[in-house]
Every structure is written in structure tokens, then in C-alpha cells.
Design a protein around this motif. Structure first.
Motif, PDB file in Angstrom:
ATOM      1  N   ASN A 193       0.814  -1.224   0.000  1.00 60.14           N
ATOM      2  CA  ASN A 193       0.000   0.000   0.000  1.00 60.14           C
ATOM      3  C   ASN A 193       0.841   1.264   0.000  1.00 60.14           C
ATOM      4  OD1 ASN A 193       1.007   0.055   2.577  1.00 60.14           O
ATOM      5  ND2 ASN A 193      -0.968   0.249   3.607  1.00 60.14           N
ATOM      6  N   GLY A 194       2.147   1.134  -0.178  1.00 55.32           N
ATOM      7  CA  GLY A 194       3.018   2.297  -0.251  1.00 55.32           C
ATOM      8  C   GLY A 194       3.602   2.724   1.073  1.00 55.32           C
ATOM      9  N   SER A 195       3.204   2.123   2.171  1.00 57.07           N
ATOM     10  CA  SER A 195       3.769   2.471   3.473  1.00 57.07           C
ATOM     11  C   SER A 195       5.192   1.932   3.590  1.00 57.07           C
ATOM     12  CB  SER A 195       2.908   1.904   4.602  1.00 57.07           C
ATOM     13  OG  SER A 195       1.657   2.548   4.648  1.00 57.07           O
ATOM     14  N   ARG A 196       6.011   2.667   4.379  1.00 54.19           N
ATOM     15  CA  ARG A 196       7.411   2.286   4.564  1.00 54.19           C
ATOM     16  C   ARG A 196       7.731   2.187   6.049  1.00 54.19           C
ATOM     17  NH1 ARG A 196      11.420   6.183   2.494  1.00 54.19           N
ATOM     18  NH2 ARG A 196       9.924   7.782   3.130  1.00 54.19           N
ATOM     19  N   LEU A 197       8.509   1.192   6.418  1.00 54.91           N
ATOM     20  CA  LEU A 197       9.083   1.071   7.748  1.00 54.91           C
ATOM     21  C   LEU A 197      10.590   1.202   7.589  1.00 54.91           C
ATOM     22  CD1 LEU A 197       6.371  -0.778   7.674  1.00 54.91           C
ATOM     23  CD2 LEU A 197       7.191  -1.587   9.888  1.00 54.91           C
ATOM     24  N   VAL A 198      11.178   2.176   8.287  1.00 52.50           N
ATOM     25  CA  VAL A 198      12.592   2.505   8.108  1.00 52.50           C
ATOM     26  C   VAL A 198      13.278   2.509   9.464  1.00 52.50           C
ATOM     27  CG1 VAL A 198      14.237   4.233   7.298  1.00 52.50           C
ATOM     28  CG2 VAL A 198      12.088   3.888   6.061  1.00 52.50           C
ATOM     29  N   ALA A 199      14.436   1.863   9.565  1.00 54.90           N
ATOM     30  CA  ALA A 199      15.238   1.842  10.789  1.00 54.90           C
ATOM     31  C   ALA A 199      16.470   2.710  10.599  1.00 54.90           C
ATOM     32  CB  ALA A 199      15.648   0.416  11.140  1.00 54.90           C
ATOM     33  N   ARG A 200      16.719   3.592  11.571  1.00 53.56           N
ATOM     34  CA  ARG A 200      17.849   4.511  11.484  1.00 53.56           C
ATOM     35  C   ARG A 200      18.537   4.607  12.840  1.00 53.56           C
ATOM     36  NH1 ARG A 200      19.963   5.395   7.021  1.00 53.56           N
ATOM     37  NH2 ARG A 200      20.786   7.370   7.756  1.00 53.56           N
ATOM     38  N   PRO A 201      19.854   4.883  12.866  1.00 50.60           N
ATOM     39  CA  PRO A 201      20.535   5.155  14.137  1.00 50.60           C
ATOM     40  C   PRO A 201      20.149   6.534  14.656  1.00 50.60           C
ATOM     41  CG  PRO A 201      22.043   5.469  12.307  1.00 50.60           C
ATOM     42  CD  PRO A 201      20.780   4.909  11.714  1.00 50.60           C
ATOM     43  N   ALA A 202      20.243   6.715  15.978  1.00 55.75           N
ATOM     44  CA  ALA A 202      19.853   7.983  16.599  1.00 55.75           C
ATOM     45  C   ALA A 202      20.978   9.007  16.476  1.00 55.75           C
ATOM     46  CB  ALA A 202      19.482   7.762  18.062  1.00 55.75           C
ATOM     47  N   VAL A 203      21.343   9.293  15.248  1.00 56.12           N
ATOM     48  CA  VAL A 203      22.351  10.303  14.949  1.00 56.12           C
ATOM     49  C   VAL A 203      21.633  11.450  14.257  1.00 56.12           C
ATOM     50  CG1 VAL A 203      24.494  10.793  13.738  1.00 56.12           C
ATOM     51  CG2 VAL A 203      24.111   8.527  14.710  1.00 56.12           C
ATOM     52  N   PRO A 204      21.711  12.674  14.794  1.00 52.99           N
ATOM     53  CA  PRO A 204      20.919  13.778  14.235  1.00 52.99           C
ATOM     54  C   PRO A 204      21.026  13.925  12.728  1.00 52.99           C
ATOM     55  CG  PRO A 204      21.918  14.470  16.292  1.00 52.99           C
ATOM     56  CD  PRO A 204      22.449  13.092  16.005  1.00 52.99           C
ATOM     57  N   VAL A 205      22.239  13.839  12.176  1.00 55.72           N
ATOM     58  CA  VAL A 205      22.393  14.056  10.740  1.00 55.72           C
ATOM     59  C   VAL A 205      21.709  12.963   9.931  1.00 55.72           C
ATOM     60  CG1 VAL A 205      24.592  12.810  10.586  1.00 55.72           C
ATOM     61  CG2 VAL A 205      24.073  14.637   8.957  1.00 55.72           C
ATOM     62  N   SER A 206      21.613  11.733  10.485  1.00 52.86           N
ATOM     63  CA  SER A 206      20.985  10.638   9.749  1.00 52.86           C
ATOM     64  C   SER A 206      19.471  10.713   9.773  1.00 52.86           C
ATOM     65  CB  SER A 206      21.437   9.296  10.324  1.00 52.86           C
ATOM     66  OG  SER A 206      20.806   9.040  11.553  1.00 52.86           O
ATOM     67  N   LEU A 207      18.912  11.594  10.616  1.00 54.74           N
ATOM     68  CA  LEU A 207      17.466  11.710  10.727  1.00 54.74           C
ATOM     69  C   LEU A 207      16.907  12.858   9.893  1.00 54.74           C
ATOM     70  CD1 LEU A 207      17.180  11.135  14.576  1.00 54.74           C
ATOM     71  CD2 LEU A 207      16.780   9.477  12.762  1.00 54.74           C
ATOM     72  N   ARG A 208      17.775  13.648   9.321  1.00 55.24           N
ATOM     73  CA  ARG A 208      17.310  14.768   8.491  1.00 55.24           C
ATOM     74  C   ARG A 208      16.748  14.245   7.171  1.00 55.24           C
ATOM     75  NH1 ARG A 208      18.788  19.886   9.871  1.00 55.24           N
ATOM     76  NH2 ARG A 208      20.160  20.095  11.680  1.00 55.24           N
ATOM     77  N   GLY A 209      15.786  14.951   6.632  1.00 55.63           N
ATOM     78  CA  GLY A 209      15.213  14.583   5.342  1.00 55.63           C
ATOM     79  C   GLY A 209      13.914  13.819   5.436  1.00 55.63           C
TER      80      GLY A 209
END
Length: 477
Positions: free
Chosen positions: A133-149
Motif C-alpha cells: 500500500n506504499g507504506s514504509r518502515l525505516v530503521a535509522r541510528p539515533a544520529v541527528p544528521v541521519s534523521l534529516r530529510g
């Protein structure tokens, strides 16, 4: 209500997979009640507390959970439920280390596969799941620069939230600003200070609170908890399994924790991981009746198990005490740069070994700034980081390259690496006897009879290593 193996985080076997003919108009879209959905789809019989969490529509939710009670499973089910219910949704999973956030994603992926959904990434993020259905699940590290966008997230899950720095939370807020998404922070406690602890204890902040202790999880037997208590002590069990925010007691560490960290010999580092070896040094400058002390830690890596989903082999970091010494009380200040130079030469890479830049933290509080300038003039190849120890809770940069380092934060990092088994000490290491005696006697209040110079030097080195490699403050894979 019946209990089964799904209830506290054990992966299910394939029991239910709706076909396209049996599915509603939008394939995989769950009904209104998530508790009924997880029961019918996966045989997961949620108990009262789990049901309340699964049904929560709170914009801000904090989940205080003991170790191994299935908090990641609950989070994964809620994430998948929302992603299937709402087309084109973004579910963001954040953790101090990206692989930890990937654990929730892996469980959500497993449950999606149980529904017959094709498993594929979104083509952008390495750790991701794209639903039909177009939904996304994304895992990221808690690093401020990696959370931008990222923007318009329907749900952000912060796992091991007690170890996430305040600046990372600040980076998450804009992602929720447009769209009215929810923020879940879930963790075991990690001391009485920090963003997670403050959020839990502030009863007027509007957050919805949930907790599950070890006593409420049938898989954690009294015999297991008693074994943990004998091995790690009452304070460890109180925090990790009884969800108590434990302040440092009279002694920073128990004798059993120190004994557990004492091993010999250590295994050789795999040749493919040797280039990741790092050296961290802490230098505590003597003041009046205190010694000048230096401690040397080696950060080394070892291979762990292979992830059956990603096929990646885990790489686990461990700190190893290699050297500790202190100068006599009447040693002149001008002799300290020589101590530093000789110590750095002792651990300089030998011929054929990978080159590296060692990091030296110097306690510049009081007269320490004079020593810092003397060491800088010696043109050492190591990275010199002067620190000013404070009683605050946030580290910050000062002028001339100095760093304001909270003493409680530094000691908490030292305590955690011992409790988690991520530091080792060889009895044959120079200075082991002295530093072992100091560790046994050390009190955060400073009221111990023994000197604490070596412990403070060790704590600075540990803090810097954990700052650069947060996995040191997490259980090994």
C-alpha cells in the motif's frame, strides 16, 4: 486470557496467511482493533497491559520495560498495524545503534511475511520495508544528521531510549510537526538522569505511561532472576528487571562485576578486524594529595552471530584495559608530558600494523590547563581532548577545543560497560592490582578511603570510547 509463545517476543511459526481472495478490498488492511488483529493473524494473545499499548492512539507514549519482556515485539506489531491501516505511511524506528533499531524492523518484517506480503526494501534505505500500500518502515541510528530529510511520520519508535542523547530527540520533533504523528519511547532504565528518566518522572508532561516488569513476564522465572542477582547484584536486577531508576550506590561497582570483567587470556583479534582497533587514554592530573594517573584502553572487535534475515555477521566491540600507572605524589608537573609520550610510544602501531590516531582525554580542571599546553607543545600524534569535569548532565564544547564533561555521565558510562560485560581486564596488565583495588573501593560521592586517580582516568577513556561507539553501552549481540 490464554498465554502463548508469541506473548513476550518469541517469533511465531507460520499459522495464518490470508489469500488475496479472502482479503478485504485493500489487501492486508487490518480491522479497527489491533488486539483482535494480532490474535487472528498471528495467534498472539495480548494480556491486559500489552492490549492497552497496542490500542493506544496517544501522540506521546513512554514504555518502561524490563529486559526480555517483548517490548520490541509489541512495537513491531503496532508499527505494522499502522502501516497497513494507512496508505503511504512512514514508520520510523530509531535506536542508539542502527542494528538495534533493525531488530524491531526485523520482527515487523517477519510478521509481514506471515501475512504473505512480499518482502522488499524501499530502494532508498538499507534497513527498510516497503508494503504493497506504499507504506514504509525505516530503521535509522539515533544520529541527528541521519534523521534529516524525513517528514510526516505517522509513528516514530525510539528503542533503548534511555541511551539516546537529547540532540537526537530534537532532530525527531520536526518529523512529527506536520501530520500529527505519534512518538513512542521504549527502554529499560539507565540511571535516574537523562531525557528518558525525566520524561517518565514528569507527571505533568501529557505523556501516556506504560510499564511491564520481569514479574509480569512468565518467561523470566524466579530462578533466572535469582541467578542474575547473584552474578550482578541487587541494583542491577532492580534496574534491568524491576524497572527502577537506580542512582549510584555507595560503591560504583560490585565485586562480582569486577571479577566478571577479569579474564585471561583474551582471544586474538581476527585479522580482518584489526584495522578497527582503537586506543583511548585517560589522564587524571594530580591535585594536592592526589596522584597523576593514566589509563590505556584498547577497543577491539570480535565477530558475533549471523543475522538470518540480513545475512550480516555482527561485530561486537569490547574495551580491554592494557595499562595503568600513576606518578608519585611529589612528581613535578613538567614530568607529565614525558609520561604521556612514553605511554603513547608503548602502544604505537608496530611495523605492519594498521595506522591509527589515538585519543587522549586530559582532566584540565584546576591547574590541568597548564599540563594540556605542555603536552600540546610536545607535538604528540594523538588527538588531545582537554575536558572540564562538571556536575551537569550535558556535555558541550568550550573555546580552545575544551569539552565540558558531566562527571555523572562519565561515571555512568563506566558503570554500564562493566554491567554489560563490555570491558575486560587482564591480571597481567601493568597496574591491574592498583586499579582493581580502586574500583572495588570507589564511591561516586568521592568518600572512599582509597585514591580514585586511576578510576577517573579509566572513566574518561571509557566515556570517549562509548561516545564514538555507542554499542559499548548496549548488550552484546
Amino acid at each position: 486470557m490464554r498465554r502463548n509463545e508469541y506473548q513476550f517476543g518469541i517469533y511465531p511459526r507460520h499459522r495464518y496467511s490470508p489469500s488475496l481472495a479472502d482479503a478485504p478490498q485493500e489487501f492486508g488492511r487490518p480491522p479497527d482493533d489491533p488486539v483482535a488483529w494480532v490474535r487472528n493473524a498471528f495467534g498472539f494473545a495480548a494480556d491486559e497491559k500489552q492490549a492497552a499499548i497496542l490500542r493506544s492512539d496517544a501522540l506521546r507514549l513512554i514504555f518502561l520495560a524490563a529486559r526480555q519482556v517483548g517490548k520490541s515485539t509489541i512495537a513491531a506489531l503496532r508499527a505494522l498495524f499502522l502501516a497497513l491501516r494507512h496508505r503511504n505511511s512512514l514508520i520510523l524506528m530509531v535506536s542508539p545503534v542502527g542494528s538495534q533499531a533493525g531488530e524491531i524492523l526485523a520482527k515487523a518484517t517477519f510478521f509481514a511475511a506471515e501475512l504473505g506480503i512480499r518482502i522488499r526494501g524501499d530502494g532508498i534505505n538499507r534497513q527498510s520495508l516497503l508494503l504493497p500500500n506504499g507504506s514504509r518502515l525505516v530503521a535509522r541510528p539515533a544520529v541527528p544528521v541521519s534523521l534529516r530529510g524525513y517528514s510526516k511520520a505517522r509513528l516514530i519508535i525510539v528503542d533503548e531510549a534511555a541511551y539516546v542523547k537529547p540532540e537526537s530527540y530534537q532532530s525527531l520533533s520536526p518529523i512529527l510537526a506536520v501530520g500529527g504523528g505519534s512518538l513512542w519511547v521504549i527502554s529499560t532504565p539507565a540511571g535516574p538522569v537523562g531525557h528518558f528518566a525525566e520524561t517518565w518522572h514528569d507527571r505533568d508532561n501529557g505523556w501516556e505511561r506504560h510499564s511491564i516488569t520481569a514479574a509480569e513476564c512468565p518467561r523470566l522465572t524466579p530462578a533466572f532472576l535469582e541467578s542474575e542477582r547473584r552474578t550482578f547484584g541487587d541494583l542491577y536486577v532492580a534496574q534491568e528487571y524491576n524497572c527502577q531508576f537506580i542512582a549510584a550506590g555507595l560503591q560504583l561497582l560490585t565485586r562480582s562485576q569486577i571479577k566478571e570483567a577479569t579474564v585471561e587470556p583474551l582471544p586474538e583479534v581476527h585479522f580482518r578486524l584489526r584495522e578497527k582497533t582503537r586506543i583511548y587514554l585517560g589522564l587524571d592530573i594530580g591535585k594536592r594529595q592526589d596522584h597523576t594517573a593514566i589509563a590505556v584502553l584498547e577497543l577491539r572487535w570480535a565477530y558475533g552471530p549471523k543475522d538470518n534475515i540480513t545475512q550480516r555477521i555482527a561485530e561486537n566491540p569490547t574495551l580491554v584495559l592494557r595499562y595503568a600507572t600513576r606518578l608519585a605524589l611529589d612528581t613535578e608537573t613538567t614530568k607529565i608530558p614525558q609520561l604521556v609520550r612514553e605511554t603513547l610510544q608503548r602502544f604505537a602501531p608496530r611495523h605492519g600494523e594498521p595506522s591509527r590516531v589515538d585519543t587522549l582525554l586530559i582532566d584540565a580542571t584546576g591547574i590541568g590547563h597548564t599540563v594540556v599546553e605542555l603536552i600540546r607543545k610536545n607535538q604528540t600524534k594523538a588527538h588531545i581532548q582537554p575536558v572540564m569535569l562538571t556536575n551537569g548532565h550535558v556535555d558541550r564544547r568550550l573555546k580552545d577545543g575544551y569539552l565540558s564533561l558531566p562527571r555523572p555521565d562519565m561515571l555512568n558510562s563506566l558503570k554500564m560497560v562493566f554491567e554489560l560485560g563490555n570491558i575486560k581486564m587482564e591480571p597481567s596488565a601493568p597496574g591491574f592490582v592498583d586499579i582493581e583495588r580502586e574500583l572495588i573501593q570507589f564511591q561516586p560521592s568521592g568518600d572512599q578511603q582509597e585514591h580514585d586517580d586511576l578510576v577517573m582516568a579509566l572513566a574518561m577513556a571509557v566515556w570517549q570510547a562509548a561516545k564514538e561507539y555507542p554499542a559499548l553501552l548496549l548488550p552484546p549481540t
